[in-house]
Design a protein around this motif. Structure first.
Motif, PDB file in Angstrom:
ATOM      1  N   GLN A   1       2.164  11.125 -10.641  1.00 44.91           N
ATOM      2  CA  GLN A   1       1.269  12.180 -11.085  1.00 44.91           C
ATOM      3  C   GLN A   1       1.947  13.544 -11.023  1.00 44.91           C
ATOM      4  N   ILE A   2       2.785  13.742 -10.007  1.00 46.17           N
ATOM      5  CA  ILE A   2       3.495  15.015  -9.876  1.00 46.17           C
ATOM      6  C   ILE A   2       4.586  15.140 -10.934  1.00 46.17           C
ATOM      7  N   ASN A   3       5.382  14.081 -11.082  1.00 42.33           N
ATOM      8  CA  ASN A   3       6.455  14.082 -12.080  1.00 42.33           C
ATOM      9  C   ASN A   3       6.594  12.662 -12.634  1.00 42.33           C
ATOM     10  N   PRO A   4       6.062  12.401 -13.818  1.00 42.33           N
ATOM     11  CA  PRO A   4       6.062  11.036 -14.357  1.00 42.33           C
ATOM     12  C   PRO A   4       7.437  10.517 -14.759  1.00 42.33           C
ATOM     13  N   TYR A   5       8.465  11.367 -14.746  1.00 45.94           N
ATOM     14  CA  TYR A   5       9.790  10.956 -15.186  1.00 45.94           C
ATOM     15  C   TYR A   5      10.775  10.722 -14.041  1.00 45.94           C
ATOM     16  N   HIS A   6      10.498  11.267 -12.875  1.00 43.96           N
ATOM     17  CA  HIS A   6      11.463  11.179 -11.780  1.00 43.96           C
ATOM     18  C   HIS A   6      10.846  10.633 -10.497  1.00 43.96           C
ATOM     19  N   TRP A   7       9.776   9.834 -10.626  1.00 37.29           N
ATOM     20  CA  TRP A   7       9.133   9.303  -9.434  1.00 37.29           C
ATOM     21  C   TRP A   7      10.020   8.330  -8.672  1.00 37.29           C
ATOM     22  N   MET A   8      11.024   7.741  -9.359  1.00 40.68           N
ATOM     23  CA  MET A   8      11.906   6.784  -8.686  1.00 40.68           C
ATOM     24  C   MET A   8      12.745   7.438  -7.604  1.00 40.68           C
ATOM     25  N   PHE A   9      12.983   8.767  -7.710  1.00 34.08           N
ATOM     26  CA  PHE A   9      13.711   9.458  -6.653  1.00 34.08           C
ATOM     27  C   PHE A   9      12.939   9.395  -5.340  1.00 34.08           C
TER      28      PHE A   9
ATOM     29  N   VAL B   1       0.840  -1.205   0.000  1.00 34.14           N
ATOM     30  CA  VAL B   1       0.000   0.000   0.000  1.00 34.14           C
ATOM     31  C   VAL B   1       0.871   1.249   0.000  1.00 34.14           C
ATOM     32  N   ALA B   2       1.896   1.288   0.880  1.00 31.31           N
ATOM     33  CA  ALA B   2       2.762   2.468   0.969  1.00 31.31           C
ATOM     34  C   ALA B   2       3.489   2.708  -0.346  1.00 31.31           C
ATOM     35  N   TYR B   3       4.079   1.662  -0.907  1.00 32.97           N
ATOM     36  CA  TYR B   3       4.842   1.797  -2.149  1.00 32.97           C
ATOM     37  C   TYR B   3       3.955   2.267  -3.297  1.00 32.97           C
ATOM     38  N   MET B   4       2.811   1.625  -3.467  1.00 32.91           N
ATOM     39  CA  MET B   4       1.979   1.926  -4.630  1.00 32.91           C
ATOM     40  C   MET B   4       1.297   3.289  -4.508  1.00 32.91           C
ATOM     41  N   VAL B   5       0.941   3.696  -3.298  1.00 28.80           N
ATOM     42  CA  VAL B   5       0.349   5.024  -3.112  1.00 28.80           C
ATOM     43  C   VAL B   5       1.395   6.104  -3.372  1.00 28.80           C
ATOM     44  N   VAL B   6       2.597   5.926  -2.814  1.00 26.06           N
ATOM     45  CA  VAL B   6       3.674   6.893  -3.049  1.00 26.06           C
ATOM     46  C   VAL B   6       4.023   6.948  -4.535  1.00 26.06           C
ATOM     47  N   HIS B   7       4.111   5.781  -5.152  1.00 33.67           N
ATOM     48  CA  HIS B   7       4.390   5.717  -6.592  1.00 33.67           C
ATOM     49  C   HIS B   7       3.313   6.451  -7.382  1.00 33.67           C
ATOM     50  N   HIS B   8       2.058   6.203  -7.056  1.00 34.66           N
ATOM     51  CA  HIS B   8       0.947   6.812  -7.785  1.00 34.66           C
ATOM     52  C   HIS B   8       0.975   8.344  -7.660  1.00 34.66           C
ATOM     53  N   VAL B   9       1.174   8.835  -6.443  1.00 35.92           N
ATOM     54  CA  VAL B   9       1.190  10.278  -6.216  1.00 35.92           C
ATOM     55  C   VAL B   9       2.410  10.918  -6.864  1.00 35.92           C
ATOM     56  N   ALA B  10       3.586  10.288  -6.679  1.00 32.04           N
ATOM     57  CA  ALA B  10       4.815  10.849  -7.243  1.00 32.04           C
ATOM     58  C   ALA B  10       4.789  10.851  -8.760  1.00 32.04           C
TER      59      ALA B  10
END
Length: 327
Positions: free
Chosen positions: A284-292, A273-282
């Motif tokens: 949406q904010i920046n689709p190219y640098h969410w891995m940071f 849940v934590a990983y996928m929610v953070v991934h989803h939000v990040a």
């Protein structure tokens, strides 16, 4: 029966963690109906991460090729549907059986290894499966994936609709079943023996325990559960692509498990849940640098919460209890 006795029984019933998961999921269904598709993918992924926790967290078998079972289950479900059988529950069970068979075939070779050789062999098996699926376009569709997958209504009554309601509760039901079974397995004498093998392999062998047999059994259970998750992915998305066999799928599951807490059972759910929610939000904010953001989350958990988010919560709860006791 008095009202007090009824309430007491209700609270005893609610002690089942799987029921709390179902209640929270029902609350999310009411509060966030526009995110049902995303929540369904969370349930499917959590089932997969839970399977990894069984073999890694409780048996100590470190693997980077767990997507092998997930992908086999996903392709098995898709192919069974395409070739004429479309009842979803029986397909999910059949896919789980495929995962158990794959684990039975590969387990005797993989489980003889330890540490780095084990890691490399599991990674190689996953890579071989990925390339085989990529080349066998006549069977898997290659880069195009399997399309035209359809399933009957669940239990003959619940249609697969665009609103994802059926997929949501279907994936949730399987997740709760897997959580219950995993909890029973871990708390059984067999589960305690597997933990003993993880803690001290040589001592368990000297005591006469069938360590290889124990490891193979938990490996098969884990493979079956991972394949079930793959089948759920196919049934809820009605598509199978090569990504189900990719090493990125295995690595993402490992990261989710570390974030939630390895060897804690429900850490798999919390980490997913934590990983996928953070991934989803990040994303949406920046689709190219969410891995940071994901990398920062993982670093923070490893440095400051060695037992994952669940371990951190347990530590904080213990501190609160000690503070209250001191007062």
């Amino acid at each position: 029966m008095t009202v007090g006795a009824t309430i007491t029984r209700l609270f005893k019933f609610c002690r089942f963690p799987e029921l709390w998961v179902a209640l929270l999921a029902g609350l999310c269904f009411l509060l966030f109906p526009e995110y049902l598709s995303f929540a369904t993918s969370v349930f499917v992924t959590a089932t997969f991460v839970l399977s990894l926790d069984l073999v890694l967290g409780f048996a100590g078998v470190v693997t980077l090729g767990h997507a092998l079972f997930f992908g086999c289950g996903a392709y098995a479900a898709g192919l069974i549907s395409i070739y004429g059988w479309d009842e979803p529950i029986s397909i999910a069970v059949a896919a789980a059986a495929v995962g158990a068979i794959v684990a039975l075939v590969t387990g005797p070779f993989v489980l003889r290894l330890r540490e780095l050789p084990l890691l490399m062999v599991t990674l190689a098996l996953g890579a071989i499966a990925f390339e085989a699926a990529n080349k066998a376009t006549w069977l898997t569709g290659g880069d195009d994936g399997l399309v035209g997958i359809e399933f009957k209504p669940v239990l003959g009554a619940f249609e697969w609709t665009l609103s994802s309601k059926t997929a949501y509760f279907y994936a949730l039901a399987w997740l709760c079943i897997c959580l219950y079974l995993a909890r029973r397995i871990v708390n059984s004498p067999f589960g305690l023996a597997v933990i003993g093998v993880r803690e001290n392999f040589r001592r368990m062998a000297l005591l006469g325990a069938p360590v290889q047999s124990h490891l193979l059994r938990i490996y098969m259970i884990s493979g079956a559960m991972a394949a079930l998750a793959g089948a759920l992915s196919t049934e809820t998305a009605r598509f199978v692509g090569l990504s189900v066999l990719s090493v990125e799928t295995s690595i993402a599951a490992l990261v989710m498990l570390v974030v939630g807490g390895v060897g804690r059972l429900y850490g798999a759910l919390i980490g997913t849940v934590a990983y996928m929610v953070v991934h989803h939000v990040a994303a949406q904010i920046n689709p190219y640098h969410w891995m940071f953001v994901i990398g920062g989350l993982l670093v923070a958990v490893v440095m400051y919460a060695r037992g994952g988010l669940l371990g951190l919560a347990e530590t904080l709860a213990g501190s609160v209890r000690r503070t209250r006791g001191a007062r």
